[in-house]
Design an enzyme around this catalytic site. Structure first.
Site, PDB file in Angstrom:
ATOM      1  N   HIS A   9       9.650   6.407  35.217  1.00 53.74           N
ATOM      2  CA  HIS A   9      10.154   8.214  35.388  1.00 53.74           C
ATOM      3  C   HIS A   9       8.452   8.916  34.883  1.00 53.74           C
ATOM      4  O   HIS A   9       8.015   9.451  34.746  1.00 53.74           O
ATOM      5  CB  HIS A   9      10.872   9.281  35.605  1.00 53.74           C
ATOM      6  CG  HIS A   9      11.882   8.202  35.811  1.00 53.74           C
ATOM      7  ND1 HIS A   9      12.740   8.809  36.974  1.00 53.74           N
ATOM      8  CD2 HIS A   9      12.998   7.397  35.601  1.00 53.74           C
ATOM      9  CE1 HIS A   9      13.801   8.269  37.391  1.00 53.74           C
ATOM     10  NE2 HIS A   9      14.195   7.300  36.615  1.00 53.74           N
ATOM     11  N   GLU A  61      -5.045  -9.696  20.905  1.00 52.18           N
ATOM     12  CA  GLU A  61      -5.230 -10.245  19.547  1.00 52.18           C
ATOM     13  C   GLU A  61      -5.824 -11.441  19.758  1.00 52.18           C
ATOM     14  O   GLU A  61      -7.099 -12.363  19.738  1.00 52.18           O
ATOM     15  CB  GLU A  61      -5.000  -9.997  18.022  1.00 52.18           C
ATOM     16  CG  GLU A  61      -5.529  -9.315  17.569  1.00 52.18           C
ATOM     17  CD  GLU A  61      -4.335  -8.894  16.552  1.00 52.18           C
ATOM     18  OE1 GLU A  61      -4.831  -7.519  15.318  1.00 52.18           O
ATOM     19  OE2 GLU A  61      -4.301  -9.734  15.440  1.00 52.18           O
ATOM     20  N   LYS A  98     -11.298  -4.662   9.871  1.00 46.89           N
ATOM     21  CA  LYS A  98     -11.381  -3.912   7.640  1.00 46.89           C
ATOM     22  C   LYS A  98     -11.995  -4.174   6.687  1.00 46.89           C
ATOM     23  O   LYS A  98     -12.222  -3.771   5.955  1.00 46.89           O
ATOM     24  CB  LYS A  98     -10.495  -5.892   8.114  1.00 46.89           C
ATOM     25  CG  LYS A  98      -9.034  -5.603   8.499  1.00 46.89           C
ATOM     26  CD  LYS A  98      -8.348  -6.981   8.065  1.00 46.89           C
ATOM     27  CE  LYS A  98      -6.919  -7.079   9.214  1.00 46.89           C
ATOM     28  NZ  LYS A  98      -6.209  -8.472   8.091  1.00 46.89           N
TER      29      LYS A  98
HETATM   30  O1  PA5 Z   1      -2.465 -11.364  13.789  1.00 49.99           O
HETATM   31  C1  PA5 Z   1      -2.907 -10.871  12.854  1.00 49.99           C
HETATM   32  O2  PA5 Z   1      -3.518 -12.033  12.218  1.00 49.99           O
HETATM   33  C2  PA5 Z   1      -3.757  -9.710  12.403  1.00 49.99           C
HETATM   34  O3  PA5 Z   1      -2.260  -8.519  13.404  1.00 49.99           O
HETATM   35  C3  PA5 Z   1      -2.729  -9.537  11.000  1.00 49.99           C
HETATM   36  O4  PA5 Z   1      -1.252  -9.997  11.017  1.00 49.99           O
HETATM   37  C4  PA5 Z   1      -2.530  -8.241  10.007  1.00 49.99           C
HETATM   38  O5  PA5 Z   1      -3.857  -8.003  10.613  1.00 49.99           O
HETATM   39  C5  PA5 Z   1      -2.125  -8.130   9.224  1.00 49.99           C
HETATM   40  O6  PA5 Z   1      -2.698  -9.052   8.738  1.00 49.99           O
HETATM   41  P1  PA5 Z   1      -1.906  -9.689   7.201  1.00 49.99           P
HETATM   42  O7  PA5 Z   1      -0.474  -9.983   7.088  1.00 49.99           O
HETATM   43  O8  PA5 Z   1      -3.056 -10.240   6.371  1.00 49.99           O
HETATM   44  O9  PA5 Z   1      -1.740  -8.491   5.915  1.00 49.99           O
END
Ligand code: PA5
Length: 463
Positions: free
Chosen positions: A324, A295, A437
Protein backbone atom coordinates in the site's frame (compact mmCIF):
# COMPACT_ATOMS: atom_id res chain seq x y z
CA UNK A 1 16.42 -25.73 5.13
CA UNK A 2 15.71 -22.42 3.45
CA UNK A 3 14.40 -22.62 -0.10
CA UNK A 4 15.15 -20.29 -3.00
CA UNK A 5 12.91 -19.81 -6.01
CA UNK A 6 14.13 -17.84 -9.01
CA UNK A 7 11.60 -18.78 -11.67
CA UNK A 8 10.05 -15.27 -11.71
CA UNK A 9 13.42 -13.84 -12.73
CA UNK A 10 13.48 -16.10 -15.78
CA UNK A 11 12.69 -15.08 -19.37
CA UNK A 12 9.94 -17.70 -19.45
CA UNK A 13 7.96 -15.61 -16.93
CA UNK A 14 9.07 -12.00 -17.32
CA UNK A 15 10.24 -12.08 -20.93
CA UNK A 16 13.50 -11.59 -22.79
CA UNK A 17 13.93 -7.88 -22.13
CA UNK A 18 13.66 -8.00 -18.34
CA UNK A 19 14.36 -11.61 -17.50
CA UNK A 20 17.44 -13.80 -17.49
CA UNK A 21 17.81 -17.13 -19.18
CA UNK A 22 18.67 -18.45 -15.76
CA UNK A 23 19.66 -22.00 -16.67
CA UNK A 24 21.88 -20.71 -19.48
CA UNK A 25 23.53 -18.18 -17.15
CA UNK A 26 24.08 -20.86 -14.49
CA UNK A 27 25.87 -22.96 -17.13
CA UNK A 28 27.90 -20.02 -18.45
CA UNK A 29 29.07 -19.03 -14.96
CA UNK A 30 29.46 -22.59 -13.65
CA UNK A 31 33.26 -22.53 -13.66
CA UNK A 32 33.61 -18.94 -12.46
CA UNK A 33 31.24 -19.55 -9.53
CA UNK A 34 33.00 -22.79 -8.59
CA UNK A 35 36.32 -20.91 -8.59
CA UNK A 36 34.90 -18.14 -6.39
CA UNK A 37 33.47 -20.58 -3.84
CA UNK A 38 36.67 -22.61 -3.73
CA UNK A 39 38.76 -19.49 -3.38
CA UNK A 40 36.63 -17.99 -0.57
CA UNK A 41 36.84 -21.24 1.38
CA UNK A 42 40.57 -21.45 0.78
CA UNK A 43 41.25 -17.89 1.90
CA UNK A 44 38.88 -17.82 4.86
CA UNK A 45 41.48 -18.79 7.47
CA UNK A 46 44.21 -16.53 6.18
CA UNK A 47 44.87 -13.30 8.09
CA UNK A 48 44.07 -10.08 6.29
CA UNK A 49 41.37 -11.58 4.04
CA UNK A 50 38.44 -10.36 6.19
CA UNK A 51 36.77 -13.73 5.84
CA UNK A 52 36.81 -14.86 9.47
CA UNK A 53 33.03 -14.34 9.57
CA UNK A 54 32.83 -17.61 7.65
CA UNK A 55 34.12 -19.37 10.77
CA UNK A 56 31.88 -17.73 13.35
CA UNK A 57 29.30 -20.51 13.35
CA UNK A 58 32.01 -22.85 14.65
CA UNK A 59 33.36 -20.58 17.39
CA UNK A 60 32.55 -22.79 20.37
CA UNK A 61 34.82 -20.78 22.65
CA UNK A 62 32.90 -17.55 22.09
CA UNK A 63 29.59 -19.35 22.59
CA UNK A 64 30.90 -20.80 25.87
CA UNK A 65 32.13 -17.43 27.23
CA UNK A 66 28.97 -15.67 26.16
CA UNK A 67 26.75 -18.27 27.84
CA UNK A 68 28.86 -18.25 30.99
CA UNK A 69 28.61 -14.47 31.33
CA UNK A 70 24.90 -14.48 30.50
CA UNK A 71 24.23 -17.02 33.24
CA UNK A 72 26.38 -15.06 35.68
CA UNK A 73 24.31 -11.92 35.24
CA UNK A 74 20.98 -13.77 34.95
CA UNK A 75 18.31 -12.08 37.10
CA UNK A 76 20.53 -9.11 37.91
CA UNK A 77 19.24 -6.70 35.29
CA UNK A 78 15.84 -5.51 34.07
CA UNK A 79 17.23 -3.96 30.89
CA UNK A 80 19.97 -4.47 28.35
CA UNK A 81 21.04 -1.27 26.62
CA UNK A 82 23.10 -1.82 23.47
CA UNK A 83 25.16 1.12 22.25
CA UNK A 84 26.48 0.74 18.70
CA UNK A 85 25.90 1.81 15.12
CA UNK A 86 25.94 0.23 11.65
CA UNK A 87 27.30 -3.30 11.80
CA UNK A 88 27.57 -3.05 15.57
CA UNK A 89 23.80 -2.67 15.96
CA UNK A 90 21.83 -3.82 12.91
CA UNK A 91 22.42 -7.56 13.27
CA UNK A 92 21.41 -7.44 16.93
CA UNK A 93 18.27 -5.52 16.07
CA UNK A 94 17.38 -7.89 13.22
CA UNK A 95 17.78 -11.08 15.23
CA UNK A 96 16.18 -9.92 18.48
CA UNK A 97 13.16 -8.57 16.59
CA UNK A 98 12.87 -11.89 14.76
CA UNK A 99 13.36 -14.24 17.70
CA UNK A 100 11.99 -12.58 20.80
CA UNK A 101 8.27 -12.67 21.49
CA UNK A 102 6.62 -9.72 19.73
CA UNK A 103 6.45 -6.54 21.82
CA UNK A 104 9.06 -8.03 24.16
CA UNK A 105 9.72 -4.81 26.05
CA UNK A 106 6.03 -4.46 26.89
CA UNK A 107 5.74 -7.93 28.41
CA UNK A 108 5.78 -8.56 32.15
CA UNK A 109 8.93 -10.15 33.64
CA UNK A 110 7.01 -13.44 33.98
CA UNK A 111 6.01 -13.35 30.32
CA UNK A 112 9.70 -12.80 29.52
CA UNK A 113 10.77 -15.70 31.78
CA UNK A 114 12.54 -13.02 33.80
CA UNK A 115 14.89 -12.16 30.98
CA UNK A 116 15.54 -8.43 30.61
CA UNK A 117 14.06 -6.00 28.13
CA UNK A 118 16.41 -4.88 25.35
CA UNK A 119 17.01 -1.46 23.80
CA UNK A 120 19.33 -0.45 20.97
CA UNK A 121 20.59 3.11 20.76
CA UNK A 122 21.93 3.25 17.24
CA UNK A 123 21.66 6.96 16.59
CA UNK A 124 22.65 10.23 18.17
CA UNK A 125 19.37 12.07 18.21
CA UNK A 126 19.65 13.98 21.49
CA UNK A 127 15.92 13.72 22.20
CA UNK A 128 15.76 9.97 21.82
CA UNK A 129 18.94 9.33 23.80
CA UNK A 130 17.75 11.52 26.62
CA UNK A 131 14.22 10.14 26.41
CA UNK A 132 15.41 6.55 26.72
CA UNK A 133 17.82 7.26 29.56
CA UNK A 134 15.04 9.02 31.42
CA UNK A 135 12.81 5.96 31.40
CA UNK A 136 15.46 3.31 32.16
CA UNK A 137 16.34 2.48 35.74
CA UNK A 138 20.09 2.58 35.16
CA UNK A 139 20.83 0.70 38.35
CA UNK A 140 19.06 -2.26 36.79
CA UNK A 141 20.49 -1.77 33.29
CA UNK A 142 23.42 -3.62 31.73
CA UNK A 143 25.09 -1.45 29.10
CA UNK A 144 26.73 -3.33 26.23
CA UNK A 145 28.86 -0.84 24.33
CA UNK A 146 29.89 -2.28 20.96
CA UNK A 147 32.45 -0.77 18.63
CA UNK A 148 35.15 -2.61 16.74
CA UNK A 149 37.28 0.48 16.13
CA UNK A 150 36.66 1.68 19.67
CA UNK A 151 36.38 5.29 18.61
CA UNK A 152 33.21 5.69 16.52
CA UNK A 153 31.95 9.16 17.44
CA UNK A 154 28.27 8.19 17.70
CA UNK A 155 28.83 5.18 19.92
CA UNK A 156 31.49 6.69 22.11
CA UNK A 157 29.58 9.92 22.69
CA UNK A 158 26.56 7.84 23.75
CA UNK A 159 28.83 5.85 26.01
CA UNK A 160 30.28 8.96 27.63
CA UNK A 161 26.77 10.20 28.41
CA UNK A 162 25.63 6.84 29.75
CA UNK A 163 28.81 6.28 31.79
CA UNK A 164 28.44 9.66 33.52
CA UNK A 165 24.83 8.91 34.42
CA UNK A 166 25.69 5.40 35.60
CA UNK A 167 28.50 6.72 37.78
CA UNK A 168 26.21 9.32 39.29
CA UNK A 169 23.63 6.68 40.17
CA UNK A 170 25.88 3.84 41.23
CA UNK A 171 29.15 5.39 42.28
CA UNK A 172 32.62 5.30 40.76
CA UNK A 173 33.27 1.65 41.53
CA UNK A 174 29.89 -0.05 41.40
CA UNK A 175 28.94 1.32 37.97
CA UNK A 176 31.57 -0.90 36.30
CA UNK A 177 29.47 -4.00 36.97
CA UNK A 178 26.81 -2.49 34.70
CA UNK A 179 29.10 -2.21 31.67
CA UNK A 180 30.25 -4.84 29.21
CA UNK A 181 32.34 -3.77 26.23
CA UNK A 182 32.61 -5.57 22.89
CA UNK A 183 35.56 -4.31 20.88
CA UNK A 184 38.83 -5.17 19.20
CA UNK A 185 41.12 -7.60 21.01
CA UNK A 186 43.97 -5.12 21.33
CA UNK A 187 43.54 -1.79 19.66
CA UNK A 188 41.22 1.20 20.00
CA UNK A 189 40.24 3.66 22.70
CA UNK A 190 37.41 1.51 24.08
CA UNK A 191 39.86 -1.34 24.69
CA UNK A 192 42.09 1.08 26.64
CA UNK A 193 39.18 2.44 28.65
CA UNK A 194 37.88 -1.06 29.38
CA UNK A 195 41.24 -2.17 30.70
CA UNK A 196 41.72 0.94 32.75
CA UNK A 197 38.23 0.79 34.25
CA UNK A 198 38.13 -2.98 34.59
CA UNK A 199 35.06 -3.71 32.45
CA UNK A 200 34.11 -7.18 31.40
CA UNK A 201 34.96 -7.39 27.68
CA UNK A 202 34.18 -9.48 24.62
CA UNK A 203 36.10 -9.45 21.37
CA UNK A 204 35.14 -8.51 17.83
CA UNK A 205 37.44 -11.03 16.16
CA UNK A 206 40.21 -10.00 13.79
CA UNK A 207 39.28 -9.99 10.13
CA UNK A 208 35.54 -9.65 10.79
CA UNK A 209 34.10 -6.37 9.50
CA UNK A 210 31.21 -4.71 11.34
CA UNK A 211 28.53 -5.70 8.85
CA UNK A 212 29.66 -9.34 8.96
CA UNK A 213 29.92 -9.47 12.77
CA UNK A 214 26.39 -10.49 13.81
CA UNK A 215 27.44 -14.04 14.75
CA UNK A 216 30.45 -12.93 16.82
CA UNK A 217 30.03 -11.69 20.39
CA UNK A 218 28.62 -8.51 18.81
CA UNK A 219 25.32 -10.34 18.33
CA UNK A 220 25.64 -13.50 20.40
CA UNK A 221 26.10 -11.67 23.70
CA UNK A 222 22.91 -9.57 23.52
CA UNK A 223 21.05 -12.64 22.21
CA UNK A 224 22.12 -14.81 25.14
CA UNK A 225 21.40 -12.03 27.65
CA UNK A 226 17.75 -11.97 26.61
CA UNK A 227 17.44 -15.76 26.56
CA UNK A 228 17.74 -16.50 22.83
CA UNK A 229 19.07 -20.01 22.19
CA UNK A 230 22.37 -19.27 20.47
CA UNK A 231 23.09 -22.96 19.81
CA UNK A 232 20.02 -23.08 17.61
CA UNK A 233 21.40 -20.15 15.61
CA UNK A 234 24.87 -21.64 15.21
CA UNK A 235 23.35 -24.99 14.17
CA UNK A 236 21.52 -23.16 11.39
CA UNK A 237 24.70 -21.39 10.29
CA UNK A 238 26.72 -24.62 10.26
CA UNK A 239 24.15 -26.49 8.18
CA UNK A 240 23.89 -23.57 5.76
CA UNK A 241 27.68 -23.27 5.57
CA UNK A 242 27.91 -26.92 4.62
CA UNK A 243 25.32 -26.44 1.88
CA UNK A 244 27.05 -23.30 0.59
CA UNK A 245 30.42 -25.03 0.32
CA UNK A 246 28.95 -26.84 -2.66
CA UNK A 247 30.74 -25.41 -5.70
CA UNK A 248 27.94 -26.41 -8.07
CA UNK A 249 25.79 -23.33 -8.66
CA UNK A 250 22.77 -25.57 -9.25
CA UNK A 251 23.01 -26.66 -5.62
CA UNK A 252 24.14 -23.42 -4.01
CA UNK A 253 21.39 -20.89 -3.30
CA UNK A 254 23.74 -18.06 -2.21
CA UNK A 255 25.64 -18.36 -5.49
CA UNK A 256 22.39 -18.47 -7.44
CA UNK A 257 21.05 -15.26 -5.95
CA UNK A 258 24.44 -13.52 -6.12
CA UNK A 259 24.60 -14.25 -9.85
CA UNK A 260 20.99 -13.31 -10.50
CA UNK A 261 21.32 -9.99 -8.64
CA UNK A 262 24.63 -9.26 -10.38
CA UNK A 263 23.34 -10.01 -13.88
CA UNK A 264 20.08 -8.15 -13.32
CA UNK A 265 22.16 -5.08 -12.43
CA UNK A 266 24.85 -5.35 -15.08
CA UNK A 267 22.87 -6.84 -18.01
CA UNK A 268 19.27 -5.83 -17.43
CA UNK A 269 19.57 -2.38 -15.83
CA UNK A 270 18.00 -3.48 -12.55
CA UNK A 271 20.30 -1.53 -10.29
CA UNK A 272 17.81 -1.41 -7.41
CA UNK A 273 17.48 -4.47 -5.20
CA UNK A 274 14.45 -4.57 -2.92
CA UNK A 275 14.36 -6.78 0.18
CA UNK A 276 10.75 -7.43 1.15
CA UNK A 277 9.98 -9.93 3.90
CA UNK A 278 6.34 -10.85 4.45
CA UNK A 279 6.82 -10.99 8.20
CA UNK A 280 6.99 -8.10 10.66
CA UNK A 281 9.41 -10.10 12.76
CA UNK A 282 11.85 -10.03 9.84
CA UNK A 283 11.48 -6.31 9.17
CA UNK A 284 14.95 -5.39 10.49
CA UNK A 285 16.53 -8.16 8.42
CA UNK A 286 15.92 -5.71 5.56
CA UNK A 287 17.78 -2.93 7.39
CA UNK A 288 20.66 -5.28 8.11
CA UNK A 289 20.70 -6.48 4.49
CA UNK A 290 20.61 -2.93 3.15
CA UNK A 291 23.81 -2.10 5.02
CA UNK A 292 25.46 -5.39 4.07
CA UNK A 293 24.66 -5.03 0.38
CA UNK A 294 25.30 -1.27 0.11
CA UNK A 295 28.53 -1.00 2.06
CA UNK A 296 29.97 -4.18 0.60
CA UNK A 297 29.15 -3.67 -3.07
CA UNK A 298 29.02 0.09 -3.59
CA UNK A 299 32.60 0.74 -4.64
CA UNK A 300 34.66 3.20 -6.64
CA UNK A 301 37.48 0.94 -7.82
CA UNK A 302 37.86 -2.64 -8.94
CA UNK A 303 40.60 -4.93 -7.65
CA UNK A 304 42.98 -3.58 -10.29
CA UNK A 305 42.38 0.03 -9.21
CA UNK A 306 40.20 1.07 -12.18
CA UNK A 307 37.39 3.49 -11.36
CA UNK A 308 34.20 1.57 -12.01
CA UNK A 309 31.63 3.04 -9.58
CA UNK A 310 29.52 -0.08 -9.17
CA UNK A 311 26.91 -1.31 -6.78
CA UNK A 312 23.18 -2.00 -6.79
CA UNK A 313 21.12 0.18 -4.47
CA UNK A 314 19.30 -1.87 -1.84
CA UNK A 315 15.83 -0.85 -0.72
CA UNK A 316 13.94 -2.01 2.33
CA UNK A 317 10.28 -2.87 2.13
CA UNK A 318 7.83 -4.83 4.24
CA UNK A 319 5.03 -7.07 3.04
CA UNK A 320 2.12 -6.63 3.18
CA UNK A 321 2.45 -3.03 4.49
CA UNK A 322 4.39 -1.72 1.49
CA UNK A 323 1.91 -3.13 -0.98
CA UNK A 324 0.00 0.00 0.00
CA UNK A 325 3.03 2.22 -0.33
CA UNK A 326 5.72 1.10 -2.79
CA UNK A 327 4.18 -1.64 -4.95
CA UNK A 328 2.44 0.83 -7.26
CA UNK A 329 5.90 2.11 -8.21
CA UNK A 330 7.31 -1.40 -8.50
CA UNK A 331 4.53 -2.46 -10.88
CA UNK A 332 4.21 0.61 -13.07
CA UNK A 333 7.26 2.80 -12.52
CA UNK A 334 10.65 2.28 -14.16
CA UNK A 335 11.49 -1.39 -14.62
CA UNK A 336 14.81 -1.02 -12.81
CA UNK A 337 14.40 -3.30 -9.80
CA UNK A 338 14.72 -6.88 -8.74
CA UNK A 339 12.60 -7.73 -5.74
CA UNK A 340 13.68 -10.27 -3.14
CA UNK A 341 10.67 -11.65 -1.29
CA UNK A 342 11.06 -13.50 1.98
CA UNK A 343 8.12 -15.77 2.76
CA UNK A 344 7.39 -17.70 5.95
CA UNK A 345 5.68 -21.10 5.65
CA UNK A 346 4.54 -21.49 9.21
CA UNK A 347 3.95 -18.71 11.72
CA UNK A 348 3.97 -19.40 15.48
CA UNK A 349 0.36 -18.30 15.70
CA UNK A 350 -2.56 -19.46 13.64
CA UNK A 351 -4.84 -16.45 13.76
CA UNK A 352 -8.37 -16.99 12.58
CA UNK A 353 -10.51 -14.14 11.30
CA UNK A 354 -13.94 -14.45 12.94
CA UNK A 355 -17.05 -14.71 10.75
CA UNK A 356 -18.73 -11.62 12.08
CA UNK A 357 -19.69 -9.69 8.94
CA UNK A 358 -21.53 -10.87 5.87
CA UNK A 359 -20.91 -7.81 3.69
CA UNK A 360 -19.92 -8.77 0.16
CA UNK A 361 -16.68 -6.78 0.28
CA UNK A 362 -15.30 -8.45 3.41
CA UNK A 363 -17.48 -11.46 4.21
CA UNK A 364 -15.11 -13.78 2.37
CA UNK A 365 -12.41 -13.09 4.99
CA UNK A 366 -14.41 -14.68 7.82
CA UNK A 367 -13.27 -18.18 8.69
CA UNK A 368 -9.89 -17.73 6.95
CA UNK A 369 -6.67 -17.03 8.81
CA UNK A 370 -4.39 -14.00 8.71
CA UNK A 371 -1.68 -16.56 7.94
CA UNK A 372 -3.49 -17.46 4.70
CA UNK A 373 -4.01 -13.79 3.94
CA UNK A 374 -0.37 -12.69 4.29
CA UNK A 375 0.91 -15.53 2.12
CA UNK A 376 -1.87 -15.03 -0.43
CA UNK A 377 -0.75 -11.40 -0.61
CA UNK A 378 2.89 -12.40 -1.09
CA UNK A 379 1.89 -14.78 -3.90
CA UNK A 380 -0.46 -12.36 -5.59
CA UNK A 381 2.05 -9.49 -5.48
CA UNK A 382 4.67 -11.77 -7.03
CA UNK A 383 2.27 -12.78 -9.80
CA UNK A 384 1.13 -9.20 -10.39
CA UNK A 385 4.75 -8.11 -10.68
CA UNK A 386 5.34 -10.88 -13.21
CA UNK A 387 2.32 -9.63 -15.20
CA UNK A 388 4.12 -6.30 -15.46
CA UNK A 389 7.36 -8.12 -16.45
CA UNK A 390 9.03 -7.24 -13.13
CA UNK A 391 11.56 -9.86 -11.98
CA UNK A 392 11.43 -11.27 -8.45
CA UNK A 393 13.05 -14.04 -6.44
CA UNK A 394 11.69 -15.65 -3.28
CA UNK A 395 13.48 -17.02 -0.23
CA UNK A 396 11.19 -19.23 1.87
CA UNK A 397 11.71 -19.85 5.57
CA UNK A 398 9.93 -22.87 7.04
CA UNK A 399 9.64 -20.93 10.34
CA UNK A 400 10.98 -17.77 11.99
CA UNK A 401 13.21 -19.50 14.53
CA UNK A 402 16.87 -19.35 15.48
CA UNK A 403 17.85 -22.17 13.15
CA UNK A 404 16.32 -20.59 10.06
CA UNK A 405 17.18 -16.98 10.89
CA UNK A 406 20.81 -18.10 11.34
CA UNK A 407 20.60 -19.75 7.94
CA UNK A 408 19.03 -16.71 6.30
CA UNK A 409 21.58 -14.18 7.52
CA UNK A 410 24.51 -16.46 6.79
CA UNK A 411 23.21 -17.17 3.29
CA UNK A 412 22.91 -13.43 2.63
CA UNK A 413 26.47 -12.88 3.88
CA UNK A 414 27.85 -15.56 1.55
CA UNK A 415 25.72 -14.20 -1.31
CA UNK A 416 27.27 -10.76 -0.71
CA UNK A 417 30.81 -12.15 -0.74
CA UNK A 418 30.17 -14.00 -4.01
CA UNK A 419 28.55 -10.93 -5.58
CA UNK A 420 31.61 -8.88 -4.58
CA UNK A 421 33.82 -11.30 -6.49
CA UNK A 422 31.55 -11.05 -9.53
CA UNK A 423 31.81 -7.26 -9.43
CA UNK A 424 35.58 -7.73 -8.97
CA UNK A 425 35.70 -5.34 -6.01
CA UNK A 426 36.87 -5.44 -2.41
CA UNK A 427 33.70 -6.46 -0.55
CA UNK A 428 35.13 -5.87 2.88
CA UNK A 429 36.39 -2.28 2.93
CA UNK A 430 34.36 0.93 3.28
CA UNK A 431 36.53 3.90 2.28
CA UNK A 432 33.42 5.99 1.59
CA UNK A 433 32.27 5.58 5.21
CA UNK A 434 35.75 6.36 6.52
CA UNK A 435 35.83 9.61 4.54
CA UNK A 436 32.69 10.92 6.20
CA UNK A 437 33.94 9.69 9.60
CA UNK A 438 37.18 11.64 9.08
CA UNK A 439 35.29 14.80 8.18
CA UNK A 440 33.22 14.44 11.34
CA UNK A 441 36.37 14.06 13.44
CA UNK A 442 37.75 17.18 11.76
CA UNK A 443 34.57 19.18 12.35
CA UNK A 444 34.45 18.14 15.99
CA UNK A 445 38.09 19.14 16.57
CA UNK A 446 39.75 15.73 17.00
CA UNK A 447 43.54 16.06 17.27
CA UNK A 448 45.40 14.88 14.16
CA UNK A 449 42.57 15.95 11.83
CA UNK A 450 43.58 19.62 11.51
CA UNK A 451 44.41 19.34 7.80
CA UNK A 452 41.07 17.72 7.04
CA UNK A 453 39.39 20.48 9.05
CA UNK A 454 41.04 23.15 6.90
CA UNK A 455 40.04 21.37 3.66
CA UNK A 456 36.53 20.90 4.93
CA UNK A 457 36.11 24.50 6.02
CA UNK A 458 37.30 25.70 2.61
CA UNK A 459 34.81 23.36 0.91
CA UNK A 460 31.96 24.41 3.17
CA UNK A 461 32.71 28.10 2.57
CA UNK A 462 32.62 27.50 -1.18
CA UNK A 463 29.06 26.15 -1.25
O1 PA5 B 1 30.25 -2.49 8.59
C1 PA5 B 1 31.00 -1.66 9.05
O2 PA5 B 1 32.21 -1.81 9.10
C2 PA5 B 1 30.45 -0.35 9.64
O3 PA5 B 1 29.09 -0.22 9.42
C3 PA5 B 1 30.69 -0.33 11.13
O4 PA5 B 1 30.05 -1.41 11.74
C4 PA5 B 1 30.20 0.97 11.75
O5 PA5 B 1 30.80 2.07 11.10
C5 PA5 B 1 30.54 1.02 13.24
O6 PA5 B 1 31.92 0.85 13.43
P1 PA5 B 1 32.50 0.43 14.82
O7 PA5 B 1 32.06 -0.93 15.14
O8 PA5 B 1 33.99 0.54 14.65
O9 PA5 B 1 32.00 1.43 15.81
Amino acid sequence: MLRFDYKNADISIVGQEHGLDVEYEFSSYKTKIAEIITDLNKRKDKPGQWLQWMNLGYSEETVWYVKEYASMVRNRFDNILVLGIGGSALGGLAVTEALLKPYWNFLTPEQRDNFPRIFFLDNIDPDSINGLLDILNLKKTLVNVITKSGSTAETMSQFMIVKSRLEKELGEDEYRKNVVATTDRQTGVLRQIAEQEGYKTFVVPDDVGGRFSVFSAVGLLPFALVGIDIDEITNGIKDMDLALKNTDIKENIAAQNALIQYLMDTKKGKDLSVMMPYSSRLRYVSDWYVQLWAESLGKDTDKQGNHIHVGPTPIRALGATDQHSQVQLYNEGPNNKIINFIRVDEFDTNLEIPRIFEYTGIGYLGGKTVNDLINAEADSTRVALADYARPTVTISLPKVDGYHVGQLLYMLEVQTAIAGELYNINTFDQPGVEQAKNYTYALMGRAGYEDSARVLQAKMAAV
